[in-house]
Design an enzyme around this catalytic site. Structure first.
Site: not given
Length: 373
Positions: A43, A326, A329
């Site tokens: 991610s 968040d 990340h």
């Protein structure tokens, strides 16, 4: 000594001015420093490959992408650009590298991004999140792209692929969504010690990298893990260790992985002398208030139970002051620094044996497809 006339001086001055202008614009005029850029990972690098998958690990909704061009939620797990986006800019690309998911609609000759949120080095990692594209599958997808390039470009494809840049940033999920996630159904922490598990990861990683090498990769940057035990999600769920602000056991595992990854880089450079591999030391790139970061222990967006942002929530206005976007990340502000230092090392410890700017400039001798060694 002959006299230099006024006319000659004017001519010399004009020539020097033209040369200066040509030199000043040479970097832009010559185009990207490498013909193509291929991106593998999780991610931290995903730019939309998970959007159409049945998974909770996708972020194609606001407020993700609020600071990306057009404020579009492309599937990047941050408010703006990712580290590969920053590297692509530094390399001189005028557009970002397309995701594999959109590859059929885009120019794949400039490269492809295969990264997938939740992915790991081993296939079972992150499966409780839903579908994802593990590193084995990403390597297979790259083989598909290589086949297309050979069909489209003919005999020149292999010589082009050997000049391209390859970056891989993966391994975080193998720890936080596998080894250190027994409640999610993984028994790896009871079957292996951390060192045994890490050795298994590195062995698998080595084989996957060799497959890329056999497909023509000669300039490869391997990103080390960051301080995984300091992510807000780890601290919120598991707490901290002995008064530390982080989970020291998870950070210790990340450091162990990184040490073995450096050894792997050295081994690859010894075995494959017609290629160059380098290590990017993410965990060594520290952040502090002197860089403008004021909020180190909270996320910029309001998060749901998963640790990702709530849909259409209003994020903090001072996003450049936050480390975390968040609960997992970093913000674009962090990515700009990480990508910048990966490309152009600010400290000798940022990269081993070289940063990406020097890796990109290398002229390597073998322009044919490699055989297994």
């Amino acid at each position: 000594m002959e006299k230099v006339t006024l006319g000659a001086l004017i001519i010399i001055s004009f020539v020097l001015m033209v040369l200066a202008r040509m030199t000043a614009g040479s970097t832009h005029d010559l185009g990207p420093q490498v013909p193509c850029y291929f991106i593998f990972g999780d991610s931290l690098s995903d730019n939309g490959n998970n959007n159409a998958l049945r998974t909770s690990a996708k972020v194609n909704y606001a407020p993700y992408g609020i600071d990306f061009r057009g404020s579009v939620a492309t599937g990047r797990f941050t408010n703006g650009r990712t580290v590969p986006d920053i590297i692509a800019e530094q390399l001189g690309f005028t557009s970002y590298i397309p995701s594999y998911a959109e590859g059929l609609r885009c120019d794949i000759t400039k490269g492809v991004n295969y990264a997938s949120g939740g992915a790991g080095i081993i296939g079972e990692t992150g499966k409780f999140l839903g579908s994802h594209i593990c590193l084995d599958a990403q390597v297979e997808n790259h083989k598909d792209i290589v086949s297309r390039l050979r069909f489209n470009l003919g005999g020149s494809a292999d010589s082009i692929l050997n000049k391209c840049l390859y970056t891989i940033n993966i391994g975080s999920n193998d720890f936080i969504n596998n080894y250190f996630a027994p409640k999610s159904g993984y028994g790896s922490s009871t079957q292996f010690t951390v060192d045994q598990f890490t050795t298994m990861l590195i062995d698998s990683y080595s084989k996957q990298i060799q497959q890329l090498y056999n497909s023509g990769a000669t300039k490869v940057a391997l990103f080390g893990l960051g301080p995984l035990g300091c992510t807000l999600a780890q601290v919120a769920v598991y707490g901290t260790t002995n008064g530390s602000s982080c989970r020291d056991d998870v950070n210790s595992a990340a450091n162990n992985f990184n040490q073995k990854l450096v050894a792997l880089v050295d081994d690859l450079n010894t075995r494959f002398t017609d290629s160059k591999f380098t290590y990017i030391n993410i965990i060594g790139m520290q952040f502090s208030p002197t860089q403008g970061f004021k909020v180190l222990n909270d996320s910029c967006c309001k998060v749901k139970k998963s640790g990702l942002c709530q849909r259409r929530s209003i994020p903090c206005p001072n996003r450049n002051e936050y480390i975390f976007w968040d609960y997992f990340h970093p913000t674009e502000a962090v990515n700009v620094i990480l990508g910048g230092r990966a490309y152009n090392a600010q400290q000798p410890t940022d990269a081993h044996p070289m940063d990406i700017s020097h890796l990109a400039q290398l002229v390597l001798g073998n322009s044919s497809v490699h055989g297994a060694k």
